[in-house]
Motif scaffolding. Structure first.
Motif, PDB file in Angstrom:
ATOM      1  N   CYS A  23       0.829  -1.213   0.000  1.00  0.00           N
ATOM      2  CA  CYS A  23       0.000   0.000   0.000  1.00  0.00           C
ATOM      3  C   CYS A  23       0.858   1.255   0.000  1.00  0.00           C
ATOM      4  N   MET A  24       0.524   2.196  -0.891  1.00  0.00           N
ATOM      5  CA  MET A  24       1.276   3.460  -0.917  1.00  0.00           C
ATOM      6  C   MET A  24       0.420   4.615  -0.390  1.00  0.00           C
ATOM      7  N   LYS A  25      -0.690   4.271   0.264  1.00  0.00           N
ATOM      8  CA  LYS A  25      -1.523   5.253   0.976  1.00  0.00           C
ATOM      9  C   LYS A  25      -2.039   6.364   0.065  1.00  0.00           C
ATOM     10  N   CYS A  26      -2.432   5.999  -1.117  1.00  0.00           N
ATOM     11  CA  CYS A  26      -2.947   7.001  -2.051  1.00  0.00           C
ATOM     12  C   CYS A  26      -4.416   7.321  -1.777  1.00  0.00           C
ATOM     13  N   GLY A  27      -5.112   6.416  -1.080  1.00  0.00           N
ATOM     14  CA  GLY A  27      -6.505   6.685  -0.727  1.00  0.00           C
ATOM     15  C   GLY A  27      -7.503   6.409  -1.839  1.00  0.00           C
ATOM     16  N   LYS A  28      -7.042   5.868  -2.940  1.00  0.00           N
ATOM     17  CA  LYS A  28      -7.956   5.642  -4.064  1.00  0.00           C
ATOM     18  C   LYS A  28      -9.076   4.656  -3.701  1.00  0.00           C
ATOM     19  N   CYS A  29      -8.734   3.655  -2.926  1.00  0.00           N
ATOM     20  CA  CYS A  29      -9.736   2.660  -2.516  1.00  0.00           C
ATOM     21  C   CYS A  29     -10.867   3.336  -1.758  1.00  0.00           C
ATOM     22  N   SER A  30     -10.509   4.218  -0.829  1.00  0.00           N
ATOM     23  CA  SER A  30     -11.530   4.890  -0.037  1.00  0.00           C
ATOM     24  C   SER A  30     -12.312   5.872  -0.900  1.00  0.00           C
ATOM     25  N   GLY A  31     -11.638   6.515  -1.827  1.00  0.00           N
ATOM     26  CA  GLY A  31     -12.309   7.454  -2.711  1.00  0.00           C
ATOM     27  C   GLY A  31     -13.377   6.795  -3.562  1.00  0.00           C
ATOM     28  N   THR A  32     -13.202   5.535  -3.890  1.00  0.00           N
ATOM     29  CA  THR A  32     -14.157   4.858  -4.768  1.00  0.00           C
ATOM     30  C   THR A  32     -15.181   4.047  -3.987  1.00  0.00           C
ATOM     31  N   CYS A  33     -15.042   3.974  -2.670  1.00  0.00           N
ATOM     32  CA  CYS A  33     -15.894   3.096  -1.860  1.00  0.00           C
ATOM     33  C   CYS A  33     -17.307   3.660  -1.728  1.00  0.00           C
ATOM     34  N   PRO A  34     -18.332   2.897  -2.117  1.00  0.00           N
ATOM     35  CA  PRO A  34     -19.708   3.405  -2.039  1.00  0.00           C
ATOM     36  C   PRO A  34     -20.199   3.576  -0.603  1.00  0.00           C
ATOM     37  N   SER A  35     -19.510   2.984   0.358  1.00  0.00           N
ATOM     38  CA  SER A  35     -19.920   3.107   1.758  1.00  0.00           C
ATOM     39  C   SER A  35     -19.076   4.117   2.528  1.00  0.00           C
ATOM     40  N   TYR A  36     -18.286   4.892   1.813  1.00  0.00           N
ATOM     41  CA  TYR A  36     -17.339   5.800   2.481  1.00  0.00           C
ATOM     42  C   TYR A  36     -17.993   6.624   3.594  1.00  0.00           C
ATOM     43  N   ASP A  37     -19.113   7.266   3.279  1.00  0.00           N
ATOM     44  CA  ASP A  37     -19.749   8.167   4.249  1.00  0.00           C
ATOM     45  C   ASP A  37     -20.223   7.438   5.498  1.00  0.00           C
ATOM     46  N   GLU A  38     -20.537   6.170   5.354  1.00  0.00           N
ATOM     47  CA  GLU A  38     -21.085   5.411   6.472  1.00  0.00           C
ATOM     48  C   GLU A  38     -19.991   4.782   7.331  1.00  0.00           C
ATOM     49  N   MET A  39     -18.750   4.833   6.863  1.00  0.00           N
ATOM     50  CA  MET A  39     -17.689   4.123   7.574  1.00  0.00           C
ATOM     51  C   MET A  39     -16.917   5.027   8.531  1.00  0.00           C
ATOM     52  N   GLU A  40     -16.643   4.480   9.707  1.00  0.00           N
ATOM     53  CA  GLU A  40     -15.784   5.164  10.662  1.00  0.00           C
ATOM     54  C   GLU A  40     -14.325   4.976  10.230  1.00  0.00           C
ATOM     55  N   TYR A  41     -13.975   3.755   9.885  1.00  0.00           N
ATOM     56  CA  TYR A  41     -12.652   3.469   9.308  1.00  0.00           C
ATOM     57  C   TYR A  41     -12.838   3.106   7.845  1.00  0.00           C
ATOM     58  N   HIS A  42     -12.051   3.716   6.990  1.00  0.00           N
ATOM     59  CA  HIS A  42     -12.213   3.545   5.546  1.00  0.00           C
ATOM     60  C   HIS A  42     -11.261   2.471   5.036  1.00  0.00           C
ATOM     61  N   PRO A  43     -11.485   1.983   3.814  1.00  0.00           N
ATOM     62  CA  PRO A  43     -10.672   0.861   3.338  1.00  0.00           C
ATOM     63  C   PRO A  43      -9.155   1.076   3.487  1.00  0.00           C
ATOM     64  N   HIS A  44      -8.653   2.272   3.183  1.00  0.00           N
ATOM     65  CA  HIS A  44      -7.197   2.469   3.281  1.00  0.00           C
ATOM     66  C   HIS A  44      -6.749   2.407   4.738  1.00  0.00           C
ATOM     67  N   GLN A  45      -7.661   2.782   5.663  1.00  0.00           N
ATOM     68  CA  GLN A  45      -7.312   2.694   7.085  1.00  0.00           C
ATOM     69  C   GLN A  45      -7.281   1.238   7.556  1.00  0.00           C
ATOM     70  N   PHE A  46      -8.195   0.433   7.033  1.00  0.00           N
ATOM     71  CA  PHE A  46      -8.141  -0.999   7.342  1.00  0.00           C
ATOM     72  C   PHE A  46      -6.771  -1.566   6.966  1.00  0.00           C
ATOM     73  N   VAL A  47      -6.334  -1.195   5.781  1.00  0.00           N
ATOM     74  CA  VAL A  47      -5.054  -1.717   5.292  1.00  0.00           C
ATOM     75  C   VAL A  47      -3.916  -1.264   6.202  1.00  0.00           C
ATOM     76  N   TYR A  48      -3.898   0.022   6.503  1.00  0.00           N
ATOM     77  CA  TYR A  48      -2.811   0.587   7.307  1.00  0.00           C
ATOM     78  C   TYR A  48      -2.839   0.042   8.740  1.00  0.00           C
ATOM     79  N   MET A  49      -4.041  -0.019   9.312  1.00  0.00           N
ATOM     80  CA  MET A  49      -4.144  -0.437  10.718  1.00  0.00           C
ATOM     81  C   MET A  49      -3.819  -1.924  10.886  1.00  0.00           C
ATOM     82  N   VAL A  50      -4.153  -2.723   9.890  1.00  0.00           N
ATOM     83  CA  VAL A  50      -3.761  -4.133   9.967  1.00  0.00           C
ATOM     84  C   VAL A  50      -2.248  -4.248   9.810  1.00  0.00           C
TER      85      VAL A  50
END
Ligand code: SF4
Ligand code: SF4
Ligand code: SF4
Ligand code: SF4
Lengths: 130, 259
Positions: A23-50
């Motif tokens: 992961c290069m932390k570009c945030g593209k995954c979160s930018g395209t996620c249809p659930s972004y607004d509903e999520m406390e942690y976004h896909p790129h954060q899942f990746v980083y936190m794991v």
């Protein structure tokens, strides 16, 4: 001896089949996620936190149940990290704990109407219940 | 020409039209769908974790039936297609996973992804040819503006599904054209409707469906077609401005004798 957290981290990474190190932390995954607004942690954060082993907050987050398994983040990540698989592995770690099923057969009834396809019900069970 | 057919549980129940018109149209186009004996529900979503075995066995059994019959396995429902195709990919490419599954089934005939999986639309495109639809088409849909709604599961993950260009697909538009109607391209056709969140998160699904519907309407679509019972349910339930049909209904209309 490895800590419980380290064992969990390794298990999540192994069973997800995702490559969190890329992961290069570009945030593209979160930018395209249809659930972004509903999520406390976004896909790129899942990746980083794991990757960094900060898993406890994810295990207890409602964000686990907002992912729609649409695979948009998988297709659109420029590094092939496959964030959806990380979200799924963390969710499994959560619902595999005793008493942590998200959905029960009794609890599902209130959501049903006459038209709802079987597919919605079996999918939700597959996602939310062990 | 005969294919093994995996209809899935929803097509036997709430989405009967998707199934019936698929079979009838197939006969008109010169192929036949033979149902897998006693198929079991695929579960609707593929669990990506590679330590999940039990949830993938129903798909493996259908795939093994196709291998044994020596014909491709054909699906119609987007969700079944996604689950079965991803399972087949894992059986072919993840040796450790396949070994666990084969040990569990333990019937002396190990499976390693030998069967071919086709979605009905791929059968039309790659085996029958869209020209055949053009040839048999009755002209009833002339001038009708139809939008294809792909959603997610037919297209993604594209490295596994290999269905079409995931960001600019054309297979459903090509079918619409061959059926004598006019395809309408709109931005949200390959974005998610919210799927199974319909149960627990209706507000999220409503928002997604509103965005899709607006996008289709703005592009001038008079109807949408989909391959997924859940896409259809979500769009209709959330007040789509245009009728939402199964792609097989549209195909059947174009091939029907009485106009
Ligand atoms: S798969 Fe889940 S996390 Fe990824 S984009 Fe879709 S909803 Fe978001
Ligand atoms: S798109 Fe890929 S590389 Fe970018 S933040 Fe998400 S996971 Fe990392
Ligand atoms: S995807 Fe759906 S309809 Fe298809 S078998 Fe599986 S759950 Fe049933
Ligand atoms: S668009 Fe909706 S129902 Fe259709 S495939 Fe995606 S989530 Fe499933």
């Amino acid at each position: 001896m490895k800590s419980k957290n380290e064992l969990l981290r390794e298990n999540i990474i192994r069973t997800s089949g995702a490559d969190v190190k890329k992961c290069m932390k570009c945030g593209k995954c979160s930018g395209t996620c249809p659930s972004y607004d509903e999520m406390e942690y976004h896909p790129h954060q899942f990746v980083y936190m794991v990757e960094t082993g900060d898993i406890e907050p994810l295990l207890n987050s409602e964000s686990l149940y907002k992912c729609l398994t649409c695979f948009a983040c998988v297709d659109r990540c420029p590094r092939g990290v496959q964030p959806a698989k990380v979200v799924e592995a963390v969710r499994l770690a959560a619902i595999r704990q005793q008493g942590k099923n998200r959905l029960t057969p009794d609890g599902v009834e209130k959501y049903l109407d006459d038209e709802i396809p079987q597919q919605a019900i079996v999918s939700a069970f597959r996602k939310y219940t062990k | 020409m005969k294919f093994l057919y995996y209809p899935g549980c929803t097509l036997k129940n709430k989405a009967k039209d998707l199934d019936i018109y698929a079979r009838e149209s197939a006969l008109k186009l010169g192929f036949e769908l033979i149902e897998v004996d006693e198929f079991q529900c695929c579960g609707g979503v593929f669990t990506t974790a590679n330590d999940e075995i039990a949830t993938k066995l129903a798909s493996v059994r259908a795939l093994k039936a196709a291998k044994a019959a020596g014909v491709p396995l054909v699906t119609v429902c987007s969700a079944c297609h996604n689950v079965i195709k991803q399972t087949n990919y894992a059986m072919k490419n993840d040796a450790e996973f396949a070994d666990k599954v084969n040990r569990y089934i333990n019937d002396g005939d190990d499976y390693h992804g030998e069967a071919e999986v086709y979605h009905y639309l791929e059968v039309l495109r790659d085996i029958i040819g869209f020209d055949k639809i053009k040839e048999k088409c009755n002209g009833a849909l002339k001038g009708k503006k139809i939008g294809a709604y792909y959603g997610c599961l037919l297209l993604r993950p594209s490295s596994v599904m290999g269905f079409d260009d995931p960001e600019n697909p054309r297979i459903i538009e090509d079918m619409i054209k061959a059926a004598g109607a006019a395809p309408v391209i709109y931005g949200e056709r390959n974005e998610c409707c919210g799927g199974y969140a319909a149960l627990e998160e209706p507000a999220l699904v409503k928002k997604r469906c509103g965005i899709i519907d607006e996008s289709a309407k703005a592009a001038g679509a008079e109807a949408l077609v989909t391959a997924c019972p859940l896409c259809r349910y979500n769009l209709v339930k959330n007040g789509a401005n245009v009728p939402v049909l199964y792609f097989t209904e549209l195909l059947h209309k174009a091939l029907s004798e009485e106009i």
